[in-house]
Design a protein around this motif. Structure first.
Motif, PDB file in Angstrom:
ATOM      1  N   ALA A 163      28.370 -39.335  28.547  1.00 33.28           N
ATOM      2  CA  ALA A 163      29.743 -39.614  27.378  1.00 33.28           C
ATOM      3  C   ALA A 163      30.534 -40.740  28.041  1.00 33.28           C
ATOM      4  O   ALA A 163      30.974 -41.660  27.186  1.00 33.28           O
TER       5      ALA A 163
ATOM      6  N   VAL B  82      28.535 -44.055  27.003  1.00 33.81           N
ATOM      7  CA  VAL B  82      28.634 -44.398  25.649  1.00 33.81           C
ATOM      8  C   VAL B  82      30.134 -45.068  25.531  1.00 33.81           C
ATOM      9  O   VAL B  82      30.360 -46.186  24.596  1.00 33.81           O
ATOM     10  N   ARG B  83      31.190 -44.335  26.244  1.00 32.81           N
ATOM     11  CA  ARG B  83      32.673 -44.984  26.197  1.00 32.81           C
ATOM     12  C   ARG B  83      32.462 -46.493  26.636  1.00 32.81           C
ATOM     13  O   ARG B  83      33.191 -47.430  25.953  1.00 32.81           O
TER      14      ARG B  83
ATOM     15  N   TYR C 299      34.330 -45.837  17.296  1.00 35.54           N
ATOM     16  CA  TYR C 299      33.319 -45.116  16.270  1.00 35.54           C
ATOM     17  C   TYR C 299      33.444 -45.402  14.864  1.00 35.54           C
ATOM     18  O   TYR C 299      32.620 -45.510  14.116  1.00 35.54           O
TER      19      TYR C 299
ATOM     20  N   ILE D 252      24.553 -43.990  13.911  1.00 32.16           N
ATOM     21  CA  ILE D 252      24.425 -43.457  15.351  1.00 32.16           C
ATOM     22  C   ILE D 252      22.969 -42.963  15.592  1.00 32.16           C
ATOM     23  O   ILE D 252      22.681 -42.371  14.985  1.00 32.16           O
TER      24      ILE D 252
ATOM     25  N   PHE E 177      24.432 -35.231  21.671  1.00 30.80           N
ATOM     26  CA  PHE E 177      25.907 -35.943  21.890  1.00 30.80           C
ATOM     27  C   PHE E 177      25.886 -36.934  20.550  1.00 30.80           C
ATOM     28  O   PHE E 177      26.819 -37.185  20.078  1.00 30.80           O
TER      29      PHE E 177
ATOM     30  N   ALA F 121      28.847 -37.040  17.717  1.00 36.45           N
ATOM     31  CA  ALA F 121      29.486 -38.063  17.409  1.00 36.45           C
ATOM     32  C   ALA F 121      29.306 -38.643  15.952  1.00 36.45           C
ATOM     33  O   ALA F 121      30.380 -39.133  15.356  1.00 36.45           O
TER      34      ALA F 121
ATOM     35  N   ALA G  80      31.708 -36.354  14.105  1.00 40.18           N
ATOM     36  CA  ALA G  80      33.049 -36.778  14.336  1.00 40.18           C
ATOM     37  C   ALA G  80      33.545 -37.744  13.614  1.00 40.18           C
ATOM     38  O   ALA G  80      34.723 -37.833  13.009  1.00 40.18           O
ATOM     39  N   ALA G  81      32.491 -38.917  13.670  1.00 48.01           N
ATOM     40  CA  ALA G  81      32.667 -40.329  12.924  1.00 48.01           C
ATOM     41  C   ALA G  81      32.324 -40.208  11.389  1.00 48.01           C
ATOM     42  O   ALA G  81      32.861 -41.234  10.937  1.00 48.01           O
TER      43      ALA G  81
ATOM     44  N   TYR H 174      23.072 -40.325  11.078  1.00 47.27           N
ATOM     45  CA  TYR H 174      22.437 -40.042  12.231  1.00 47.27           C
ATOM     46  C   TYR H 174      21.127 -40.498  11.953  1.00 47.27           C
ATOM     47  O   TYR H 174      20.534 -40.095  10.932  1.00 47.27           O
TER      48      TYR H 174
END
Length: 349
Positions: A58, A61-62, A72, A78, A96, A100, A103-104, A108
């Protein structure tokens, strides 16, 4: 603005994240090695690897997004390695990435780790000219030894594979026999520079045989017998160096022979890319480069950081797949075993 893809790699013992633009610009790349975690055990411990990925991913990635100067909302997709690899690490990375993506609200892309290696050669700026399909991939790692024709994104034809040990595994096990630290490949190469490569006539399995398959088990066994014959005391350094050099020379001869056979089978290939940790070996690169030059082919050997597991190659494979309209549902599974040739049959998953 150029499309932007986040790549995540967690298939073995490196946790990695990278952000790439579709024109090949690397906006950020981060890799956290777990070598110190696994060194006491002399090899990768799957449970330790999975827990390390979970602890680090996590924040990694940040940091990758922060370094790239994007969020994002700026991403177009992603991508994460979904196989082949250790199932625990694959579940961490893909879980993960899927979260993401939800959420974004972004697509994928499930990346085949071997395809990521195969497409690295097309990363702009890696060579004088981007190789045109078809080209050869010689994948040389701890888990894989394969000779593959790359005919296009998602289109691969396997010419040969290992019948027993992978070449990187043979390097690591031979290094351990010589008392060298983990990971063994780099240490063995360094020691081999001090030795006589003609000191021991080690076997070269499948040499001069038809086809492109590999075999390293017999070579590894020959080294084990040679070391055992020296007794239980630590090997003198010069003797160990000559065994290392003789082993490395045998591997190099085998790889050159298999590549020559591949050229005979597919003279239409435009270039050869070598990938995987063993591709960083200077003696092997030099020999294969000479062979390619004699055939009028270009050898593309990525820089060391792109030979071993990394997220740049994952993000670039994501760029290539996104460009081809190949994205994946969030139900796409992890695949600890995922042969390249399955991609053509799967199509858009």
């Amino acid at each position: 603005m150029s499309q932007i893809v986040l790549g995540i790699e967690s298939s073995c013992d490196e946790t990695a994240a990278a952000v790439l633009a579709a024109d090949g610009r690397i906006l950020s790349e981060l890799v956290l090695s777990q070598i110190a975690d696994h060194a006491p055990w002399g090899g990768v411990v799957p449970e330790i690897a999975a827990r390390a990925h979970l602890a680090a991913l996590a924040e990694m990635v940040r940091a990758a997004l922060r370094e790239a100067g994007v969020g994002y909302a700026d991403l177009d997709a992603i991508a994460a390695t979904a196989g082949p690899g250790l199932i625990g690490g694959l579940l961490v990375g893909t879980g993960f990435a899927k979260g993401a993506a939800i959420a974004a609200g972004r697509p994928y892309i499930a990346i085949n780790h071997l395809e990521a290696h195969a497409l690295t050669a097309r990363l702009p700026g890696l060579s004088a000219a981007q190789p045109q399909f078809p080209y050869l991939l010689l994948l040389l790692s701890g888990g894989h030894s394969q000779c593959v024709v790359v005919e296009g994104v998602g289109r691969y034809r396997k010419l040969g594979t290992t019948l027993d040990d992978a070449v990187g595994e043979a390097f690591d096990k031979t290094a351990k026999l010589l008392g060298l630290p983990y990971p063994g490949g780099p240490a063995l190469e360094a020691l081999a520079r001090e030795g006589d490569a003609s000191a021991y006539p080690l076997p070269r399995p499948l040499l001069h045989r038809a086809g492109c398959d590999f075999s390293f088990s017999g070579l590894k066994t020959a080294v084990a017998q040679l070391v055992a014959a020296q007794g239980s005391a630590a090997l003198p350094r010069l003797l160990a160096a000559s065994i290392a050099a003789s082993f490395q020379a045998a591997v190099t001869d085998i790889l050159a022979d298999r590549l020559a056979n591949a050229f005979a089978l597919r003279p239409d290939v435009s270039a050869v890319i070598i990938a995987g940790g063993v591709a960083a070996n200077t003696a092997i690169r030099t020999r294969l480069d000479s062979l390619c030059a004699a055939q009028g082919k270009t050898l593309i050997a990525p820089p060391l950081r792109l030979c071993t597991d990394n997220a740049v190659m994952v993000a670039w494979a994501g760029v290539e797949r996104l460009r081809a309209g190949l994205t994946d549902p969030l139900t796409a599974p992890c695949k600890p075993r995922w042969p390249l040739e399955e991609l053509a049959r799967e199509g858009v998953r």
